[in-house]
Scaffold this motif. Structure first.
Motif, short mmCIF file in Angstrom:
data_model
loop_
_atom_site.label_atom_id
_atom_site.label_comp_id
_atom_site.label_asym_id
_atom_site.label_seq_id
_atom_site.Cartn_x
_atom_site.Cartn_y
_atom_site.Cartn_z
N PRO A 144 -1.10 -6.33 6.41
CA PRO A 144 -0.04 -7.30 6.15
C PRO A 144 0.01 -8.35 7.25
O PRO A 144 0.20 -8.04 8.42
CB PRO A 144 1.23 -6.43 6.15
CG PRO A 144 0.75 -5.07 5.78
CD PRO A 144 -0.60 -4.94 6.41
N ARG A 186 -0.92 -11.20 -4.22
CA ARG A 186 0.06 -10.14 -4.46
C ARG A 186 -0.62 -8.78 -4.50
O ARG A 186 -1.67 -8.62 -5.11
CB ARG A 186 0.78 -10.40 -5.78
CG ARG A 186 1.88 -9.39 -6.07
CD ARG A 186 2.58 -9.75 -7.37
NE ARG A 186 3.61 -8.78 -7.67
CZ ARG A 186 4.35 -8.84 -8.77
NH1 ARG A 186 4.17 -9.82 -9.63
NH2 ARG A 186 5.27 -7.92 -9.00
N ALA A 187 -0.03 -7.79 -3.82
CA ALA A 187 -0.63 -6.47 -3.76
C ALA A 187 -0.60 -5.80 -5.13
O ALA A 187 0.37 -5.92 -5.89
CB ALA A 187 0.12 -5.61 -2.75
N GLU A 198 -2.55 -5.05 -0.33
CA GLU A 198 -1.85 -5.33 0.92
C GLU A 198 -2.62 -4.81 2.13
O GLU A 198 -2.61 -5.43 3.19
CB GLU A 198 -0.46 -4.69 0.87
CG GLU A 198 0.42 -5.03 2.06
CD GLU A 198 1.81 -4.45 1.92
OE1 GLU A 198 1.94 -3.21 2.08
OE2 GLU A 198 2.75 -5.22 1.66
N SER A 199 -3.28 -3.66 1.98
CA SER A 199 -4.01 -3.09 3.11
C SER A 199 -5.25 -2.35 2.61
O SER A 199 -5.18 -1.64 1.60
CB SER A 199 -3.13 -2.14 3.92
OG SER A 199 -2.70 -1.05 3.13
N ASP A 244 -4.09 0.67 0.59
CA ASP A 244 -2.65 0.69 0.31
C ASP A 244 -1.96 1.98 0.75
O ASP A 244 -1.30 2.67 -0.04
CB ASP A 244 -2.40 0.45 -1.18
CG ASP A 244 -2.79 -0.96 -1.62
OD1 ASP A 244 -2.83 -1.85 -0.75
OD2 ASP A 244 -3.06 -1.15 -2.81
#
Length: 325
Positions: free
Chosen positions: A56, A3-4, A86-87, A135
């Motif tokens: 993602p 989970r981000a 996420e990134s 992110d």
């Protein structure tokens, strides 16, 4: 994917587009460490420079020359998914450590090789020293001290394949002396207040215990004492759009390594030399392979002084080949 995290770095809105590739910042070779509180020091790792792009739905592992080697570094890619964001783009070095905790380039080559090896590919560690994107925020415009502040909570204290390349609290000259005494390749000095710049510059400096660079193998001389073995490898450096001969190396490989390497080179023999060289008993090869060479200095006629062979790689990542320009 994990989970981000909700934690966002300082930046602008709307989100910055994530670059598909970032040319790495490359350290400039200097004779002695810079001094002052504005400089941070790290161990100089001896491996493959990589950028790990977490996006993602996918992770990509990109070499210094821009090649996608995700499959070759599958364990690093798999763990990068679990870092909680996420990134992001992580900048670092893939290495294999010896029994004394020193990076060993030859062991890394064997772990990545196609033939059976004493080294498991899962032994390859990724030491992260910079964070370029997180992110939705491009961090390259931030000073190093801020990028490190954001990086450390993500990877510090990890014991998996992804680890933090620690900054060493010490005077530069003292750290360099200790690094050389312990058989390390050298140290890196980085200016804490500088933003991230692609290419070579003096904001990152490397101080090496011995010089070490990559040269193209352009041919070999057979061994006169041992059948099917090498006498010397012939080496080339980049100059302009071509290659020039910079000498040969006949030390640093075992008899077994010598015969295996000659077998490999015999498969790429050519009648069209990649360099201009007139010498008897030379077998020229296509310039597909790159040798890692440790050496003392250069002669006045641009030949390597006291070279020693340390490993071989494919020429796919041509950005690492030494240039005389």
């Amino acid at each position: 994917m994990a989970r981000a995290s909700s934690k966002k770095p300082p930046g602008t809105s709307p989100p910055d587009p994530m670059p598909s590739r970032v040319d790495p910042c490359v350290a400039t070779l200097v004779d002695k460490p810079p001094t002052g509180p504005q400089w941070a020091y790290e161990v100089k790792w001896d491996g493959y420079r990589l950028a790990v792009h977490v996006e993602p739905g996918r992770v990509r592992v990109i070499t210094r020359g821009g090649y996608d080697w995700t499959r070759r570094f599958a364990a690093i890619a798999a763990e990068a998914r679990q870092l909680g964001h996420e990134s992001m783009i992580l900048d670092g070095e893939a290495v294999v450590l010896d029994e004394k905790g020193r990076s060993d380039f030859g062991a890394l080559q064997r772990a990545l090789g196609r033939k059976p090896s004493l080294h498991d590919p899962r032994e390859i560690l990724f030491f992260v020293f910079d964070l370029l994107y997180l992110d939705g925020h491009d961090l390259r415009r931030l000073p190093l001290r801020e990028r490190r502040r954001l990086l450390e909570p993500i990877v510090a204290g990890r014991e998996g394949v992804i680890r933090l390349s620690e900054e060493v609290e010490a005077e530069g000259e003292e750290f360099f002396r200790i690094a050389c005494e312990h058989g390390l390749e050298g140290i890196i000095a980085k200016h804490r207040d500088k933003t991230y710049h692609s290419g070579r510059g003096d904001w990152w400096q490397k101080i090496t215990c011995k010089r070490r660079d990559s040269f193209v193998i352009v041919g070999y001389e057979p061994s006169e004492a041992m059948p099917r073995a090498l006498g010397r490898l012939l080496l080339g450096a980049r100059k302009g759009d071509g290659l020039v001969y910079v000498g040969g190396v006949g030390t640093g490989f075992t008899h077994e390594m010598s015969t295996e390497l000659r077998k490999l080179l015999d498969g790429i023999v050519t009648r069209t030399p990649a360099v201009s060289l007139r010498r008897k008993n030379v077998i020229f090869t296509e310039p597909r392979l790159v040798a890692e060479i440790e050496y003392r200095a250069w002669t006045d006629d641009q030949k390597l002084r006291h070279p020693s062979f340390k490993g071989v790689r494919e020429r796919a990542d041509d950005a690492t080949v030494y240039s005389l320009d």
